[in-house]
Design a protein around this motif. Structure first.
Motif, PDB file in Angstrom:
ATOM      1  N   MET A   1       0.859  -1.166   0.000  1.00 19.12           N
ATOM      2  CA  MET A   1       0.000   0.000   0.000  1.00 19.12           C
ATOM      3  C   MET A   1       0.904   1.227   0.000  1.00 19.12           C
ATOM      4  O   MET A   1       1.989   1.199   0.566  1.00 19.12           O
ATOM      5  CB  MET A   1      -0.913  -0.110   1.219  1.00 19.12           C
ATOM      6  N   ASP A   2       0.448   2.269  -0.644  1.00 16.48           N
ATOM      7  CA  ASP A   2       1.174   3.538  -0.670  1.00 16.48           C
ATOM      8  C   ASP A   2       0.384   4.553   0.141  1.00 16.48           C
ATOM      9  O   ASP A   2      -0.839   4.605   0.052  1.00 16.48           O
ATOM     10  CB  ASP A   2       1.337   4.046  -2.104  1.00 16.48           C
ATOM     11  N   CYS A   3       1.089   5.345   0.939  1.00 17.35           N
ATOM     12  CA  CYS A   3       0.429   6.293   1.836  1.00 17.35           C
ATOM     13  C   CYS A   3       0.888   7.707   1.512  1.00 17.35           C
ATOM     14  O   CYS A   3       2.082   7.965   1.321  1.00 17.35           O
ATOM     15  CB  CYS A   3       0.772   5.941   3.279  1.00 17.35           C
ATOM     16  N   TYR A   4      -0.084   8.608   1.452  1.00 18.57           N
ATOM     17  CA  TYR A   4       0.152  10.016   1.172  1.00 18.57           C
ATOM     18  C   TYR A   4      -0.387  10.821   2.350  1.00 18.57           C
ATOM     19  O   TYR A   4      -1.527  10.634   2.761  1.00 18.57           O
ATOM     20  CB  TYR A   4      -0.576  10.429  -0.108  1.00 18.57           C
ATOM     21  N   VAL A  96      -4.660  -1.747  -8.059  1.00 18.16           N
ATOM     22  CA  VAL A  96      -5.804  -2.470  -8.594  1.00 18.16           C
ATOM     23  C   VAL A  96      -5.263  -3.762  -9.219  1.00 18.16           C
ATOM     24  O   VAL A  96      -4.316  -3.730 -10.000  1.00 18.16           O
ATOM     25  CB  VAL A  96      -6.539  -1.629  -9.662  1.00 18.16           C
ATOM     26  N   VAL A  97      -5.863  -4.855  -8.851  1.00 16.87           N
ATOM     27  CA  VAL A  97      -5.466  -6.133  -9.420  1.00 16.87           C
ATOM     28  C   VAL A  97      -6.511  -6.508 -10.463  1.00 16.87           C
ATOM     29  O   VAL A  97      -7.722  -6.507 -10.177  1.00 16.87           O
ATOM     30  CB  VAL A  97      -5.395  -7.219  -8.324  1.00 16.87           C
ATOM     31  N   ASP A  98      -6.053  -6.756 -11.654  1.00 15.29           N
ATOM     32  CA  ASP A  98      -6.983  -7.107 -12.732  1.00 15.29           C
ATOM     33  C   ASP A  98      -7.698  -8.411 -12.407  1.00 15.29           C
ATOM     34  O   ASP A  98      -7.088  -9.373 -11.940  1.00 15.29           O
ATOM     35  CB  ASP A  98      -6.242  -7.260 -14.059  1.00 15.29           C
ATOM     36  N   ALA A  99      -8.980  -8.437 -12.675  1.00 19.18           N
ATOM     37  CA  ALA A  99      -9.765  -9.654 -12.507  1.00 19.18           C
ATOM     38  C   ALA A  99      -9.403 -10.630 -13.619  1.00 19.18           C
ATOM     39  O   ALA A  99      -9.087 -10.218 -14.736  1.00 19.18           O
ATOM     40  CB  ALA A  99     -11.255  -9.317 -12.561  1.00 19.18           C
TER      41      ALA A  99
END
Length: 104
Positions: A1-4, A96-99
């Motif tokens: 995860m990336d946090c801003y 986002v992970v592609d379905a």
């Protein structure tokens, strides 16, 4: 995860705030092995211009929930929270992970 994490800093606190962010980044590196990046808004908002502030953003890539939970106490420890106008706002995003394709 990336946090801003974003917040406002007044022009008269900018130098001290940069030093505090350097302390914060040293704490995140020592305690979590995470390097941060500091950015600020390129085009000042009307609110920033009127208040004499700049919007700053810390960016942390590839972190976990424990790191995110520790950010506020570390910001206090570094002295940063005493130098900002208002509150720090954290937002975290995951890729986002592609379905998989549907069967025909």
């Amino acid at each position: 995860m990336d946090c801003y994490v974003y917040y406002r800093v007044s022009s008269h606190n900018a130098g001290a705030a940069r030093l505090a962010v350097a302390r914060l980044f040293a704490l995140t590196a020592t305690r979590f092995g995470v390097s941060g990046r500091l950015q600020w808004r390129d085009n000042a908002s009307a609110r920033d211009t009127a208040a004499g502030t700049t919007t700053w953003m810390e960016r942390y890539d590839g972190v976990g929930h424990a790191f995110v939970a520790a950010l506020t106490p570390l910001a206090v420890e570094s002295g940063l929270t005493a130098l900002i106008d208002g509150e720090r706002h954290a937002e975290c995003f995951v890729d986002v992970v592609d379905a998989p394709p549907a069967c025909a």
